[in-house]
Scaffold this motif. Structure first.
Motif, PDB file in Angstrom:
ATOM      1  N   ILE A  18       5.083 -51.148  45.695  1.00 39.01           N
ATOM      2  CA  ILE A  18       4.611 -50.105  44.787  1.00 39.01           C
ATOM      3  C   ILE A  18       4.591 -48.742  45.486  1.00 39.01           C
ATOM      4  O   ILE A  18       4.980 -47.718  44.905  1.00 39.01           O
ATOM      5  CB  ILE A  18       3.211 -50.465  44.246  1.00 39.01           C
ATOM      6  CG1 ILE A  18       3.302 -51.692  43.339  1.00 39.01           C
ATOM      7  CG2 ILE A  18       2.599 -49.297  43.479  1.00 39.01           C
ATOM      8  CD1 ILE A  18       1.968 -52.191  42.854  1.00 39.01           C
ATOM      9  N   CYS A  19       4.133 -48.723  46.750  1.00 41.74           N
ATOM     10  CA  CYS A  19       4.118 -47.463  47.506  1.00 41.74           C
ATOM     11  C   CYS A  19       5.526 -46.897  47.669  1.00 41.74           C
ATOM     12  O   CYS A  19       5.739 -45.681  47.536  1.00 41.74           O
ATOM     13  CB  CYS A  19       3.479 -47.684  48.875  1.00 41.74           C
ATOM     14  SG  CYS A  19       1.702 -48.001  48.832  1.00 41.74           S
ATOM     15  N   MET A  21       8.078 -47.402  45.681  1.00 38.85           N
ATOM     16  CA  MET A  21       8.569 -46.961  44.385  1.00 38.85           C
ATOM     17  C   MET A  21       7.945 -45.633  43.976  1.00 38.85           C
ATOM     18  O   MET A  21       8.604 -44.775  43.390  1.00 38.85           O
ATOM     19  CB  MET A  21       8.280 -48.028  43.326  1.00 38.85           C
ATOM     20  CG  MET A  21       9.065 -49.313  43.502  1.00 38.85           C
ATOM     21  SD  MET A  21      10.842 -49.076  43.314  1.00 38.85           S
ATOM     22  CE  MET A  21      10.928 -48.506  41.615  1.00 38.85           C
ATOM     23  N   VAL A  22       6.646 -45.458  44.263  1.00 37.63           N
ATOM     24  CA  VAL A  22       5.939 -44.254  43.827  1.00 37.63           C
ATOM     25  C   VAL A  22       6.261 -43.064  44.717  1.00 37.63           C
ATOM     26  O   VAL A  22       6.527 -41.956  44.230  1.00 37.63           O
ATOM     27  CB  VAL A  22       4.418 -44.513  43.798  1.00 37.63           C
ATOM     28  CG1 VAL A  22       3.651 -43.222  43.545  1.00 37.63           C
ATOM     29  CG2 VAL A  22       4.080 -45.546  42.736  1.00 37.63           C
ATOM     30  N   LEU A  23       6.255 -43.274  46.034  1.00 38.21           N
ATOM     31  CA  LEU A  23       6.427 -42.163  46.962  1.00 38.21           C
ATOM     32  C   LEU A  23       7.887 -41.754  47.139  1.00 38.21           C
ATOM     33  O   LEU A  23       8.190 -40.569  47.297  1.00 38.21           O
ATOM     34  CB  LEU A  23       5.817 -42.512  48.327  1.00 38.21           C
ATOM     35  CG  LEU A  23       4.299 -42.740  48.324  1.00 38.21           C
ATOM     36  CD1 LEU A  23       3.811 -43.125  49.708  1.00 38.21           C
ATOM     37  CD2 LEU A  23       3.574 -41.490  47.837  1.00 38.21           C
ATOM     38  N   ASN A  24       8.773 -42.725  47.156  1.00 37.94           N
ATOM     39  CA  ASN A  24      10.192 -42.422  47.356  1.00 37.94           C
ATOM     40  C   ASN A  24      10.902 -42.383  46.003  1.00 37.94           C
ATOM     41  O   ASN A  24      11.607 -43.313  45.611  1.00 37.94           O
ATOM     42  CB  ASN A  24      10.854 -43.466  48.263  1.00 37.94           C
ATOM     43  CG  ASN A  24      10.312 -43.385  49.670  1.00 37.94           C
ATOM     44  OD1 ASN A  24       9.710 -42.389  50.056  1.00 37.94           O
ATOM     45  ND2 ASN A  24      10.510 -44.433  50.443  1.00 37.94           N
ATOM     46  N   LYS A  25      10.695 -41.299  45.275  1.00 36.72           N
ATOM     47  CA  LYS A  25      11.305 -41.171  43.971  1.00 36.72           C
ATOM     48  C   LYS A  25      12.804 -40.934  44.093  1.00 36.72           C
ATOM     49  O   LYS A  25      13.289 -40.400  45.070  1.00 36.72           O
ATOM     50  CB  LYS A  25      10.653 -40.019  43.196  1.00 36.72           C
ATOM     51  CG  LYS A  25       9.184 -40.263  42.873  1.00 36.72           C
ATOM     52  CD  LYS A  25       8.609 -39.118  42.062  1.00 36.72           C
ATOM     53  CE  LYS A  25       7.147 -39.380  41.729  1.00 36.72           C
ATOM     54  NZ  LYS A  25       6.556 -38.278  40.935  1.00 36.72           N
ATOM     55  N   ARG A  31       9.803 -39.782  51.335  1.00 34.22           N
ATOM     56  CA  ARG A  31       8.454 -39.420  51.764  1.00 34.22           C
ATOM     57  C   ARG A  31       7.776 -40.552  52.531  1.00 34.22           C
ATOM     58  O   ARG A  31       6.826 -40.327  53.269  1.00 34.22           O
ATOM     59  CB  ARG A  31       7.615 -39.035  50.540  1.00 34.22           C
ATOM     60  CG  ARG A  31       8.196 -37.849  49.768  1.00 34.22           C
ATOM     61  CD  ARG A  31       7.445 -37.588  48.484  1.00 34.22           C
ATOM     62  NE  ARG A  31       6.061 -37.226  48.748  1.00 34.22           N
ATOM     63  CZ  ARG A  31       5.147 -37.038  47.787  1.00 34.22           C
ATOM     64  NH1 ARG A  31       5.491 -37.192  46.516  1.00 34.22           N
ATOM     65  NH2 ARG A  31       3.915 -36.700  48.097  1.00 34.22           N
ATOM     66  N   LEU A  98      10.708 -47.574  35.026  1.00 32.22           N
ATOM     67  CA  LEU A  98       9.799 -48.324  35.888  1.00 32.22           C
ATOM     68  C   LEU A  98       8.870 -49.226  35.080  1.00 32.22           C
ATOM     69  O   LEU A  98       8.625 -50.374  35.462  1.00 32.22           O
ATOM     70  CB  LEU A  98       8.973 -47.350  36.737  1.00 32.22           C
ATOM     71  CG  LEU A  98       9.739 -46.545  37.792  1.00 32.22           C
ATOM     72  CD1 LEU A  98       8.783 -45.613  38.525  1.00 32.22           C
ATOM     73  CD2 LEU A  98      10.432 -47.479  38.778  1.00 32.22           C
ATOM     74  N   TRP A  99       8.355 -48.709  33.939  1.00 31.43           N
ATOM     75  CA  TRP A  99       7.408 -49.507  33.171  1.00 31.43           C
ATOM     76  C   TRP A  99       8.061 -50.755  32.597  1.00 31.43           C
ATOM     77  O   TRP A  99       7.416 -51.808  32.444  1.00 31.43           O
ATOM     78  CB  TRP A  99       6.772 -48.670  32.062  1.00 31.43           C
ATOM     79  CG  TRP A  99       7.711 -48.261  30.956  1.00 31.43           C
ATOM     80  CD1 TRP A  99       8.455 -47.131  30.889  1.00 31.43           C
ATOM     81  CD2 TRP A  99       7.980 -48.993  29.756  1.00 31.43           C
ATOM     82  NE1 TRP A  99       9.191 -47.105  29.726  1.00 31.43           N
ATOM     83  CE2 TRP A  99       8.911 -48.226  29.011  1.00 31.43           C
ATOM     84  CE3 TRP A  99       7.537 -50.208  29.249  1.00 31.43           C
ATOM     85  CZ2 TRP A  99       9.406 -48.672  27.781  1.00 31.43           C
ATOM     86  CZ3 TRP A  99       8.028 -50.640  28.023  1.00 31.43           C
ATOM     87  CH2 TRP A  99       8.941 -49.873  27.296  1.00 31.43           C
TER      88      TRP A  99
END
Length: 232
Positions: A18-19, A21-25, A31, A98-99
């Motif tokens: 999850i980290c 997926m969220v941080l490395n857009k 990031r 993503l959802w």
């Protein structure tokens, strides 16, 4: 030995994923580095050994989460990854939101294991519970255990499955042992299964109630291993 180690690793993988997926857009500078992801993975796996057990105890009281196992979480994570990455192309707009990927993962986590159980007529690995053999003294490594002591701070149920007993049925002979207490198992005379000396012998396993001791065939089809069935 931490009996929830598999759950700790599964949780750490999910959090790290999850980290990432969220941080490395997509189409943006990275990031979260690989080193940072490894640090998160190890940190969550270590910390969850203190946090996960009480959470698991609370979730067991919620009907919706009773049948969610580490195997089911792995199935859901695999489906999510497949949906989010297989159909994507580099430098192209995202095809699967993503959802949608997380929704497919949740659907697979809740729905696929019971579907496989119904189709095969027995509990698959994604539905089986983790055994707690590490909580016993006098059971593991014995040719024919007679007395077993519970060394954990919760009750365990020790089951002895004979050659005519297997998943999806529970062991006919089982004994529940309170924390710090010792239970007795009736001798069987044939010894515990071992390869190659005694592949058709009995199988013994310890589970955490309300999970039920049973056994299933090894992956190679020869011999059996002790497993814990979900509660009815």
């Amino acid at each position: 030995m931490n009996v929830a180690m598999t759950g700790n690793v599964s949780l750490a993988v999910v959090v790290t994923f999850i980290c990432l997926m969220v941080l490395n857009k997509r189409n943006q500078p990275r990031r979260l580095s690989v080193f940072g992801a490894i640090v998160i993975l190890i940190g969550v796996a270590y910390c969850s050994q203190f946090v996960l057990p009480p959470i698991q105890d609370r979730l067991r009281e919620v009907f919706l989460f009773r049948r969610i196992t580490e195997g089911a979480v792995f199935v859901g994570l695999f489906v999510s990854c497949a949906a989010l990455f297989i159909f994507e192309r580099r430098e192209a707009p995202r095809r699967v939101p993503l959802w949608v990927g997380f929704g497919l993962g949740l659907a697979a986590m809740f729905g696929l294991p019971p579907l496989l159980d119904a189709m095969t007529g027995k509990y698959q690995d994604s539905s089986l519970r983790a055994h707690v053999n590490a909580c016993t003294d006098g059971m593991v490594g014995q040719s024919e255990p007679i007395t077993v002591t519970n060394t954990c701070n919760f009750p365990v149920v020790v089951g002895l499955c004979l050659s005519n007993e297997a998943n999806p049925e529970a062991c006919a002979q089982s004994v529940t042992i309170a924390s710090g207490m010792t239970g007795s198992i009736a001798p069987i005379g044939g010894g515990i299964a071992s390869l190659p000396a005694n592949p058709n012998g009995a199988t013994i396993v310890a589970c955490r109630p309300p999970h039920r001791p049973s056994r299933t065939k090894n992956v190679g089809g020869r011999g059996h291993r002790g497993v814990c069935l979900p509660e009815r």
